[in-house]
Design a protein around this motif. Structure first.
Motif, PDB file in Angstrom:
ATOM      1  N   ALA A  47     -18.568   4.422  23.855  1.00  8.15           N
ATOM      2  CA  ALA A  47     -18.393   5.898  24.194  1.00  8.15           C
ATOM      3  C   ALA A  47     -19.406   6.688  23.549  1.00  8.15           C
ATOM      4  O   ALA A  47     -19.920   6.268  22.439  1.00  8.15           O
ATOM      5  N   PRO A  48     -19.682   7.874  24.309  1.00  9.70           N
ATOM      6  CA  PRO A  48     -20.680   8.919  23.769  1.00  9.70           C
ATOM      7  C   PRO A  48     -20.120   9.156  22.409  1.00  9.70           C
ATOM      8  O   PRO A  48     -18.901   9.376  22.029  1.00  9.70           O
ATOM      9  N   PRO A  49     -20.850   9.748  21.293  1.00  4.61           N
ATOM     10  CA  PRO A  49     -20.445  10.209  20.083  1.00  4.61           C
ATOM     11  C   PRO A  49     -19.318  11.222  20.117  1.00  4.61           C
ATOM     12  O   PRO A  49     -19.458  12.203  21.124  1.00  4.61           O
ATOM     13  N   GLY A  50     -18.376  11.058  19.455  1.00  2.00           N
ATOM     14  CA  GLY A  50     -17.202  12.112  19.447  1.00  2.00           C
ATOM     15  C   GLY A  50     -16.102  11.724  20.627  1.00  2.00           C
ATOM     16  O   GLY A  50     -15.256  12.528  20.784  1.00  2.00           O
ATOM     17  N   THR A  51     -16.495  10.734  21.220  1.00  6.40           N
ATOM     18  CA  THR A  51     -15.248  10.401  22.454  1.00  6.40           C
ATOM     19  C   THR A  51     -14.881   9.107  22.137  1.00  6.40           C
ATOM     20  O   THR A  51     -15.362   8.450  21.502  1.00  6.40           O
ATOM     21  N   THR A  52     -14.093   8.637  23.161  1.00  8.78           N
ATOM     22  CA  THR A  52     -13.433   7.316  22.954  1.00  8.78           C
ATOM     23  C   THR A  52     -13.149   6.621  24.209  1.00  8.78           C
ATOM     24  O   THR A  52     -12.980   7.411  25.259  1.00  8.78           O
ATOM     25  N   LEU A  58      -7.462   3.368  31.951  1.00  7.44           N
ATOM     26  CA  LEU A  58      -7.201   2.286  31.494  1.00  7.44           C
ATOM     27  C   LEU A  58      -6.578   2.291  29.970  1.00  7.44           C
ATOM     28  O   LEU A  58      -5.684   1.729  29.438  1.00  7.44           O
ATOM     29  N   GLY A  59      -7.276   3.149  29.262  1.00  8.91           N
ATOM     30  CA  GLY A  59      -6.843   3.417  27.916  1.00  8.91           C
ATOM     31  C   GLY A  59      -5.657   4.107  27.723  1.00  8.91           C
ATOM     32  O   GLY A  59      -4.706   3.676  26.877  1.00  8.91           O
ATOM     33  N   ALA A  60      -5.364   4.882  28.645  1.00  5.03           N
ATOM     34  CA  ALA A  60      -3.919   5.656  28.555  1.00  5.03           C
ATOM     35  C   ALA A  60      -2.914   4.615  28.880  1.00  5.03           C
ATOM     36  O   ALA A  60      -1.869   4.446  28.331  1.00  5.03           O
ATOM     37  N   ALA A  61      -3.157   3.788  29.971  1.00  5.39           N
ATOM     38  CA  ALA A  61      -2.271   2.771  30.117  1.00  5.39           C
ATOM     39  C   ALA A  61      -1.961   1.684  29.178  1.00  5.39           C
ATOM     40  O   ALA A  61      -0.819   1.305  29.159  1.00  5.39           O
ATOM     41  N   ILE A  62      -2.910   1.352  28.432  1.00  4.64           N
ATOM     42  CA  ILE A  62      -2.460   0.475  27.302  1.00  4.64           C
ATOM     43  C   ILE A  62      -1.652   1.058  26.302  1.00  4.64           C
ATOM     44  O   ILE A  62      -0.665   0.492  25.838  1.00  4.64           O
ATOM     45  N   ARG A  63      -1.902   2.279  25.886  1.00  2.00           N
ATOM     46  CA  ARG A  63      -0.888   3.091  25.250  1.00  2.00           C
ATOM     47  C   ARG A  63       0.492   3.301  25.791  1.00  2.00           C
ATOM     48  O   ARG A  63       1.607   3.141  25.071  1.00  2.00           O
ATOM     49  N   ARG A  64       0.634   3.394  27.046  1.00  2.38           N
ATOM     50  CA  ARG A  64       1.635   3.423  27.725  1.00  2.38           C
ATOM     51  C   ARG A  64       2.612   2.200  27.759  1.00  2.38           C
ATOM     52  O   ARG A  64       3.667   2.109  27.354  1.00  2.38           O
ATOM     53  N   TRP A  65       2.042   1.146  28.369  1.00  5.27           N
ATOM     54  CA  TRP A  65       2.699  -0.249  28.837  1.00  5.27           C
ATOM     55  C   TRP A  65       2.498  -1.108  27.924  1.00  5.27           C
ATOM     56  O   TRP A  65       3.302  -2.166  27.912  1.00  5.27           O
ATOM     57  N   CYS A  66       1.476  -1.390  27.053  1.00 11.12           N
ATOM     58  CA  CYS A  66       1.315  -2.402  26.076  1.00 11.12           C
ATOM     59  C   CYS A  66       1.567  -2.169  24.889  1.00 11.12           C
ATOM     60  O   CYS A  66       2.383  -3.127  24.454  1.00 11.12           O
ATOM     61  N   ALA A  67       1.810  -0.767  24.341  1.00  8.58           N
ATOM     62  CA  ALA A  67       2.428  -0.679  23.029  1.00  8.58           C
ATOM     63  C   ALA A  67       3.882  -1.149  23.052  1.00  8.58           C
ATOM     64  O   ALA A  67       4.120  -1.654  21.973  1.00  8.58           O
ATOM     65  N   HIS A  75       2.912   5.570  24.330  1.00  5.87           N
ATOM     66  CA  HIS A  75       2.016   6.569  24.033  1.00  5.87           C
ATOM     67  C   HIS A  75       1.476   6.673  22.386  1.00  5.87           C
ATOM     68  O   HIS A  75       0.971   7.871  22.112  1.00  5.87           O
ATOM     69  N   VAL A  76       1.708   5.887  21.781  1.00  4.07           N
ATOM     70  CA  VAL A  76       1.293   5.974  20.277  1.00  4.07           C
ATOM     71  C   VAL A  76      -0.314   6.209  20.410  1.00  4.07           C
ATOM     72  O   VAL A  76      -1.160   5.858  21.211  1.00  4.07           O
ATOM     73  N   ALA A  77      -0.708   6.596  18.883  1.00  2.00           N
ATOM     74  CA  ALA A  77      -2.338   7.207  18.822  1.00  2.00           C
ATOM     75  C   ALA A  77      -3.117   5.632  19.152  1.00  2.00           C
ATOM     76  O   ALA A  77      -2.506   4.532  18.433  1.00  2.00           O
ATOM     77  N   PRO A  78      -3.980   5.549  19.463  1.00  2.00           N
ATOM     78  CA  PRO A  78      -4.981   4.472  19.489  1.00  2.00           C
ATOM     79  C   PRO A  78      -5.149   3.800  18.138  1.00  2.00           C
ATOM     80  O   PRO A  78      -5.158   2.543  18.109  1.00  2.00           O
ATOM     81  N   VAL A  80      -3.105   3.553  15.683  1.00  2.00           N
ATOM     82  CA  VAL A  80      -1.519   3.063  15.702  1.00  2.00           C
ATOM     83  C   VAL A  80      -1.588   1.622  16.207  1.00  2.00           C
ATOM     84  O   VAL A  80      -1.162   0.527  15.905  1.00  2.00           O
ATOM     85  N   TYR A  81      -1.838   1.671  17.707  1.00  2.00           N
ATOM     86  CA  TYR A  81      -2.122   0.673  18.380  1.00  2.00           C
ATOM     87  C   TYR A  81      -2.704  -0.392  17.868  1.00  2.00           C
ATOM     88  O   TYR A  81      -2.397  -1.590  17.773  1.00  2.00           O
ATOM     89  N   LEU A  82      -3.831  -0.268  17.629  1.00  2.00           N
ATOM     90  CA  LEU A  82      -4.886  -1.158  17.104  1.00  2.00           C
ATOM     91  C   LEU A  82      -4.488  -1.707  15.774  1.00  2.00           C
ATOM     92  O   LEU A  82      -4.640  -3.073  15.343  1.00  2.00           O
ATOM     93  N   GLY A  83      -3.930  -0.897  14.903  1.00  2.00           N
ATOM     94  CA  GLY A  83      -3.348  -1.319  13.599  1.00  2.00           C
ATOM     95  C   GLY A  83      -2.408  -2.155  13.774  1.00  2.00           C
ATOM     96  O   GLY A  83      -2.260  -3.449  13.092  1.00  2.00           O
ATOM     97  N   ARG A  84      -1.512  -2.034  14.710  1.00  2.00           N
ATOM     98  CA  ARG A  84      -0.424  -3.098  15.215  1.00  2.00           C
ATOM     99  C   ARG A  84      -0.808  -4.526  15.914  1.00  2.00           C
ATOM    100  O   ARG A  84      -0.537  -5.462  15.323  1.00  2.00           O
ATOM    101  N   ARG A  85      -2.029  -4.227  16.432  1.00  2.00           N
ATOM    102  CA  ARG A  85      -2.575  -5.343  17.042  1.00  2.00           C
ATOM    103  C   ARG A  85      -3.067  -6.312  15.579  1.00  2.00           C
ATOM    104  O   ARG A  85      -3.043  -7.693  15.700  1.00  2.00           O
ATOM    105  N   GLN A  86      -3.818  -5.615  14.825  1.00  2.00           N
ATOM    106  CA  GLN A  86      -4.077  -6.568  13.632  1.00  2.00           C
ATOM    107  C   GLN A  86      -3.185  -6.954  12.995  1.00  2.00           C
ATOM    108  O   GLN A  86      -3.110  -7.898  12.451  1.00  2.00           O
ATOM    109  N   GLU A  87      -2.013  -6.467  12.789  1.00  2.00           N
ATOM    110  CA  GLU A  87      -1.067  -6.920  12.082  1.00  2.00           C
ATOM    111  C   GLU A  87      -0.421  -8.162  12.330  1.00  2.00           C
ATOM    112  O   GLU A  87      -0.039  -8.824  11.935  1.00  2.00           O
TER     113      GLU A  87
END
Length: 381
Positions: A47-52, A58-67, A75-78, A80-87
Motif C-alpha cells: 500500500a502507498p506510504p501512510g496507508t494499509t 476485504l481488509g474490513a471483512a477480515i476484521r469483521r468475520w475472521c477475527a 472489528h479489532v485493529a489490524p 491485534v488481528y495479526l498478533g493473534r494470528r502469530q500467537e
C-alpha cells in the motif's frame, strides 16, 4: 449470521456444506504484516506510504468475520488481528478458517504450487474435507517447453502430459485471459503454424507463453483430453491482478470458442466474471454447456457481493451457478468466500420468497444447487 426471518428450509440449505470448485493453496508459514498485506489485494504491491491494505472491503471483512474464528471480537485493529494470528501459528489458523468455511470438498488449481503453499491433499486435511486437483494448462505447457528438444517433441509431449495429468484430476483450467485475452481466434490452428510457433517458443522456453497460436493449440489439445475423459474446462474471466488486461477479459469475447465446443458437450466454467457477471449469466442461459460463478468477487467486494449475486440471479439458470472462493495464500479468503456466498444468497433468495415470487422450497433448492449440487454434477464428485 443469516437473516432471522429466513425460512428454515432456506437457512438449512445455505448452511449446508459447500463445494469450493476453484481455490488455491494457502500459506503454511507464519506471515509478517508486510507479507499478509501483499496477499490481501490483487495488486500484489505494498500500500502507498501512510496507508494499509486493511482499508479495503476485504481488509474490513477480515476484521469483521475472521477475527471471531480466532477468538477475537469483531472489528479489532489490524495489529491485534495479526498478533493473534502469530500467537496461534499458521497451522492452527489455517485449520480454524478452512473448517469454519463449511467446505466439504476443495477443488484445487495446482498451477501455483510452491513449497510455502499447502498442497491439494493438505488443503483437504486442514479443512477436514475432500480435495481434488484442477490442472492448469499453462503450467503443464511450461513444463513441456522446459524439456522438449524440437517442435514435434513439444507437440507430442504436451498431449501425453495432459492425458497423464488429467487421469488424476477432476477438471482443467486455462488463464488464456491473462496471456492473450479472450478475444482469440476460436479455430484450431494448423499443424504447420504450430510447428513454426513451437520452434520460436523453444528458442527461449523460459519466457511466459503469450503466442496466440500455441495458446490455441494448448486449448484444443486440452479439449481433446477433456472430451475423452468427460472433464470440464475452467476459464479465468473478469477481475484479476495487474497482469490482466480487463478490456480483453469479458467472457462474451470467447463466444465463438464456446459455440465451437457445444457439439462436444464439454462443460465450460466461467470463473469470477466480475464486472462481466451479467454477460456470463447470458452465456449460461443460451449455451447448455456453460456454467458460471463469481468466485473471488465475493471476498474482494465483501458487503457489495450481495448485489452482485442478486444481479447474477437475474438471468443465470439455477442449475448453472457454482460456488468458489478462489482463496490463495490466506485461509481467510476461503472463509470469507463462504460467508459472503451465504449472506448474499440469503438476501437474494429471501427477497424472492418474501415477495411471493418463489416458494421457500424453490429457494432452498436453488441454494443447494449453487452451493454444492451443481459442482458435484459438473465435476462428477
Amino acid at each position: 449470521m443469516l437473516p432471522v426471518d429466513l425460512p428454515d428450509a432456506v437457512r438449512d440449505a445455505l448452511l449446508a456444506p459447500l463445494v469450493d470448485h476453484h481455490c488455491h493453496g494457502v500459506r503454511r508459514d507464519d506471515l509478517s504484516r508486510a507479507q499478509f498485506e501483499l496477499l490481501i489485494g490483487e495488486s500484489r504491491t505494498p500500500a502507498p506510504p501512510g496507508t494499509t491494505h486493511f482499508d479495503t472491503p476485504l481488509g474490513a471483512a477480515i476484521r469483521r468475520w475472521c477475527a471471531p474464528v480466532l477468538d477475537l471480537e469483531p472489528h479489532v485493529a489490524p495489529a491485534v488481528y495479526l498478533g493473534r494470528r502469530q500467537e496461534l501459528g499458521a497451522g492452527e489458523v489455517n485449520r480454524r478458517l478452512l473448517q469454519a468455511s463449511g467446505v466439504v470438498a476443495f477443488l484445487v488449481d495446482t498451477g501455483l504450487e510452491a513449497p510455502d503453499l499447502l498442497s491439494a491433499a493438505e488443503m483437504g486435511r486442514h479443512g477436514g474435507a475432500a480435495a481434488d486437483e484442477i490442472v492448469r494448462l499453462e503450467q503443464v505447457e511450461q513444463d513441456i517447453a522446459d524439456t522438449a528438444a524440437v517442435a514435434v517433441d513439444y507437440m507430442d509431449s504436451l498431449g501425453e502430459e495432459l492425458v497423464a495429468r488429467a487421469a488424476r484430476a477432476v477438471g482443467l483450467k486455462s488463464i488464456i485471459a491473462y496471456r492473450c485475452g479472450l478475444d482469440f481466434d476460436p479455430s484450431r490452428p494448423s499443424r504447420g503454424s504450430v510447428i513454426a510457433a513451437a520452434n520460436r517458443r523453444l528458442s527461449d522456453p523460459r519466457e511466459r507463453l503469450v503466442d496466440p497460436i500455441l495458446l490455441r493449440h494448448l486449448l484444443w489439445t486440452a479439449v481433446d483430453v477433456a472430451r475423452d475423459r468427460a472433464l470440464p474446462i475452467q476459464f479465468h474471466t473478469g477481475y484479476g491482478d495487474a497482469d490482466l488486461d480487463m478490456s480483453r477479459a469479458d467472457p462474451a469475447q470467447m463466444t465463438g470458442f464456446i459455440r465451437a465446443l457445444q457439439p462436444l458437450g464439454i462443460p465450460v466454467v466461467l470463473l469470477h466474471c466480475y464486472p462481466f457477471h451479467r454477460q456470463a449469466a447470458y452465456l449460461a442461459s443460451v449455451f447448455p454447456h456453460v456454467y458460471v460463478d463469481v468466485g473471488l468477487t465475493l471476498t474482494h467486494t465483501a458487503a457489495g457481493s450481495a448485489r452482485i449475486l442478486d444481479e447474477l440471479l437475474e438471468l443465470v439458470p439455477f442449475h448453472k451457478q457454482l460456488f468458489s472462493s478462489d482463496c490463495y495464500g490466506l485461509a481467510e479468503g476461503c472463509h470469507l468466500g463462504a460467508v459472503y456466498f451465504r449472506l448474499g444468497m440469503a438476501g437474494a433468495l429471501g427477497r424472492r420468497v418474501e415477495s411471493g415470487e418463489w416458494s421457500a422450497a424453490d429457494a432452498a433448492r436453488v441454494a443447494h444447487m449453487a452451493g454444492s449440487g451443481n459442482a458435484r454434477r459438473v465435476y462428477r464428485l
